[in-house]
Structure formats: C-alpha cells, structure tokens
Scaffold this motif. Structure first.
Motif, PDB file in Angstrom:
ATOM      1  N   TYR A  39       0.820  -1.226   0.000  1.00  0.00           N
ATOM      2  CA  TYR A  39       0.000   0.000   0.000  1.00  0.00           C
ATOM      3  C   TYR A  39       0.854   1.277   0.000  1.00  0.00           C
ATOM      4  O   TYR A  39       0.546   2.244   0.684  1.00  0.00           O
ATOM      5  N   GLU A  40       1.878   1.278  -0.805  1.00  0.00           N
ATOM      6  CA  GLU A  40       2.789   2.418  -0.913  1.00  0.00           C
ATOM      7  C   GLU A  40       2.060   3.723  -1.247  1.00  0.00           C
ATOM      8  O   GLU A  40       2.282   4.758  -0.595  1.00  0.00           O
ATOM      9  N   LEU A  41       1.194   3.703  -2.256  1.00  0.00           N
ATOM     10  CA  LEU A  41       0.525   4.936  -2.690  1.00  0.00           C
ATOM     11  C   LEU A  41      -0.438   5.448  -1.633  1.00  0.00           C
ATOM     12  O   LEU A  41      -0.509   6.647  -1.372  1.00  0.00           O
ATOM     13  N   PHE A  42      -1.171   4.554  -1.008  1.00  0.00           N
ATOM     14  CA  PHE A  42      -2.079   4.946   0.072  1.00  0.00           C
ATOM     15  C   PHE A  42      -1.301   5.569   1.225  1.00  0.00           C
ATOM     16  O   PHE A  42      -1.672   6.622   1.739  1.00  0.00           O
ATOM     17  N   ASN A  43      -0.219   4.936   1.634  1.00  0.00           N
ATOM     18  CA  ASN A  43       0.566   5.438   2.761  1.00  0.00           C
ATOM     19  C   ASN A  43       1.193   6.799   2.475  1.00  0.00           C
ATOM     20  O   ASN A  43       1.235   7.660   3.359  1.00  0.00           O
ATOM     21  N   LEU A  44       1.654   7.030   1.240  1.00  0.00           N
ATOM     22  CA  LEU A  44       2.196   8.347   0.891  1.00  0.00           C
ATOM     23  C   LEU A  44       1.133   9.431   1.048  1.00  0.00           C
ATOM     24  O   LEU A  44       1.402  10.512   1.562  1.00  0.00           O
ATOM     25  N   SER A  45      -0.082   9.114   0.633  1.00  0.00           N
ATOM     26  CA  SER A  45      -1.173  10.073   0.746  1.00  0.00           C
ATOM     27  C   SER A  45      -1.538  10.321   2.207  1.00  0.00           C
ATOM     28  O   SER A  45      -1.713  11.468   2.632  1.00  0.00           O
ATOM     29  N   GLU A  46      -1.640   9.275   2.989  1.00  0.00           N
ATOM     30  CA  GLU A  46      -2.010   9.400   4.401  1.00  0.00           C
ATOM     31  C   GLU A  46      -0.958  10.162   5.207  1.00  0.00           C
ATOM     32  O   GLU A  46      -1.294  10.869   6.140  1.00  0.00           O
ATOM     33  N   GLU A  47       0.299   9.998   4.825  1.00  0.00           N
ATOM     34  CA  GLU A  47       1.380  10.678   5.540  1.00  0.00           C
ATOM     35  C   GLU A  47       1.546  12.129   5.084  1.00  0.00           C
ATOM     36  O   GLU A  47       2.361  12.861   5.638  1.00  0.00           O
ATOM     37  N   ARG A 110     -13.603  -5.083 -17.680  1.00  0.00           N
ATOM     38  CA  ARG A 110     -12.243  -5.546 -17.957  1.00  0.00           C
ATOM     39  C   ARG A 110     -11.283  -4.418 -17.596  1.00  0.00           C
ATOM     40  O   ARG A 110     -11.440  -3.288 -18.059  1.00  0.00           O
ATOM     41  N   ILE A 111     -10.321  -4.762 -16.744  1.00  0.00           N
ATOM     42  CA  ILE A 111      -9.330  -3.788 -16.290  1.00  0.00           C
ATOM     43  C   ILE A 111      -7.941  -4.423 -16.374  1.00  0.00           C
ATOM     44  O   ILE A 111      -7.815  -5.647 -16.401  1.00  0.00           O
ATOM     45  N   PRO A 112      -6.888  -3.610 -16.378  1.00  0.00           N
ATOM     46  CA  PRO A 112      -5.537  -4.177 -16.364  1.00  0.00           C
ATOM     47  C   PRO A 112      -5.294  -4.972 -15.079  1.00  0.00           C
ATOM     48  O   PRO A 112      -5.679  -4.536 -13.991  1.00  0.00           O
ATOM     49  N   GLN A 113      -4.668  -6.130 -15.211  1.00  0.00           N
ATOM     50  CA  GLN A 113      -4.366  -6.930 -14.018  1.00  0.00           C
ATOM     51  C   GLN A 113      -3.266  -6.298 -13.187  1.00  0.00           C
ATOM     52  O   GLN A 113      -3.180  -6.522 -11.984  1.00  0.00           O
ATOM     53  N   ASN A 114      -2.438  -5.464 -13.817  1.00  0.00           N
ATOM     54  CA  ASN A 114      -1.467  -4.668 -13.076  1.00  0.00           C
ATOM     55  C   ASN A 114      -1.102  -3.458 -13.922  1.00  0.00           C
ATOM     56  O   ASN A 114      -1.329  -3.443 -15.125  1.00  0.00           O
ATOM     57  N   ILE A 115      -0.561  -2.464 -13.264  1.00  0.00           N
ATOM     58  CA  ILE A 115      -0.112  -1.253 -13.952  1.00  0.00           C
ATOM     59  C   ILE A 115       1.329  -0.998 -13.522  1.00  0.00           C
ATOM     60  O   ILE A 115       1.654  -1.085 -12.332  1.00  0.00           O
ATOM     61  N   ASP A 116       2.153  -0.698 -14.508  1.00  0.00           N
ATOM     62  CA  ASP A 116       3.584  -0.458 -14.272  1.00  0.00           C
ATOM     63  C   ASP A 116       4.242  -1.650 -13.576  1.00  0.00           C
ATOM     64  O   ASP A 116       5.202  -1.483 -12.822  1.00  0.00           O
ATOM     65  N   TYR A 117       3.705  -2.831 -13.776  1.00  0.00           N
ATOM     66  CA  TYR A 117       4.244  -4.106 -13.275  1.00  0.00           C
ATOM     67  C   TYR A 117       4.213  -4.278 -11.768  1.00  0.00           C
ATOM     68  O   TYR A 117       4.569  -5.318 -11.256  1.00  0.00           O
ATOM     69  N   CYS A 118       3.800  -3.274 -11.011  1.00  0.00           N
ATOM     70  CA  CYS A 118       3.842  -3.428  -9.554  1.00  0.00           C
ATOM     71  C   CYS A 118       2.559  -2.978  -8.855  1.00  0.00           C
ATOM     72  O   CYS A 118       2.412  -3.214  -7.663  1.00  0.00           O
ATOM     73  N   TYR A 119       1.651  -2.345  -9.573  1.00  0.00           N
ATOM     74  CA  TYR A 119       0.423  -1.859  -8.941  1.00  0.00           C
ATOM     75  C   TYR A 119      -0.756  -2.748  -9.338  1.00  0.00           C
ATOM     76  O   TYR A 119      -0.981  -2.979 -10.526  1.00  0.00           O
ATOM     77  N   LEU A 120      -1.468  -3.225  -8.322  1.00  0.00           N
ATOM     78  CA  LEU A 120      -2.571  -4.165  -8.508  1.00  0.00           C
ATOM     79  C   LEU A 120      -3.883  -3.509  -8.092  1.00  0.00           C
ATOM     80  O   LEU A 120      -3.889  -2.621  -7.240  1.00  0.00           O
ATOM     81  N   PRO A 121      -5.024  -3.968  -8.651  1.00  0.00           N
ATOM     82  CA  PRO A 121      -6.307  -3.424  -8.190  1.00  0.00           C
ATOM     83  C   PRO A 121      -6.560  -3.862  -6.746  1.00  0.00           C
ATOM     84  O   PRO A 121      -6.458  -5.043  -6.422  1.00  0.00           O
TER      85      PRO A 121
END
Length: 149
Positions: A39-47, A110-121
């Motif tokens: 949850y890198e992106l979530f944590n950056l936003s929360e911090e 239908r959505i991408p199974q991952n984005i930029d190889y490291c981000y998942l839904p």
C-alpha cells in the motif's frame, strides 16, 4: 467534512443562499484504485507526502465502455492527471472483474491486471456526486453520497 444525511437539505439551502450553482447533473463515480502489495501509494497520501500519485480505473454512471485509467499526480497543492484508454493495453493484460454487487445488476468490467508491473487493483469505491461552484467560480464544492467500497 462529514454531513449527516438529515442535514443535507439545510446544507443545500445554505449553498443556494451563498450563490452556489449546481454545474453538472448528479452522477455515480466508480473507481478501482491500484496500489502495491504494501500500500505504498495509500501510505504516501495518508502521511501527507507532497510528491505522490494515485492510479485508478474510473467510469461514470454505468458507462463502463468509457472506462479510463487515470494517473493523478500531486506535488504539494499542484496536480495533474494523465489518462489511458483500456484499448492502450493488450487483451492478455486485462482481467474480468465482477462488480455486480455495487450496481444491483450484472456488471463485469475488464481492467488491467497490473499497472507499471507493480500496482494491482485493491479496492472499488462508488459514490454519487453533485458538483457546485460559487458565482465567482473561485470556490468549488462537491457533495458525495451513497459511498460503497
């Protein structure tokens, strides 16, 4: 701000008296947020980190054919958005996701199974939104209801 539902009419009356105008029809917004397994992106936003981003698949009302991948980048208070169409992805990069329980009808997207190889839904969020601006267009306000995740 959290507004108790029974006070919504009072709040709408206040907006009208303060020269707010509703500029778009109410619509349902649906977003599938992507993040890393930690949850890198979530944590950056929360911090409150000033350099951060959100990645989401988004569509409005039931118009899943217009689903877009949105990169929302922020540096401090400044932000920009970049968009990709689902057609920008190879068919073998897409997965089917059943979101029927959010819509009361059969709905598979239908959505991408991952984005930029490291981000998942990781989460689907839907809500109804109303858009208002004050007469001088310097104040924008949105009112969200019926939030599901």
């Amino acid at each position: 701000f959290n507004l108790e539902s029974f006070k919504e009419n009072q709040f709408l009356y206040y907006l009208k008296n303060e020269d707010f105008l509703e500029i778009y029809p109410k619509r349902r917004i649906s977003s599938i947020y992507y993040d890393s397994i930690d949850y890198e992106l979530f944590n950056l936003s929360e911090e409150g980190i000033s350099l951060r981003k959100k990645i989401r698949a988004r569509f409005y009302n039931s118009e899943t054919k217009n689903l877009k991948i949105e990169y929302k980048n922020k540096i401090g208070e400044l932000g920009n958005k970049e968009f990709l169409d689902i057609s920008d992805f190879n068919k073998d990069q897409l997965i089917e996701l059943d979101i029927s329980n959010h819509f009361g009808e059969q709905k598979i997207i239908r959505i991408p199974q991952n984005i930029d190889y490291c981000y998942l839904p990781v989460v689907l969020i839907t809500y109804e939104r109303r858009y208002f601006v004050q007469g001088d267009l310097k104040v924008r306000l949105t009112l969200d209801n019926s939030i599901l995740f």
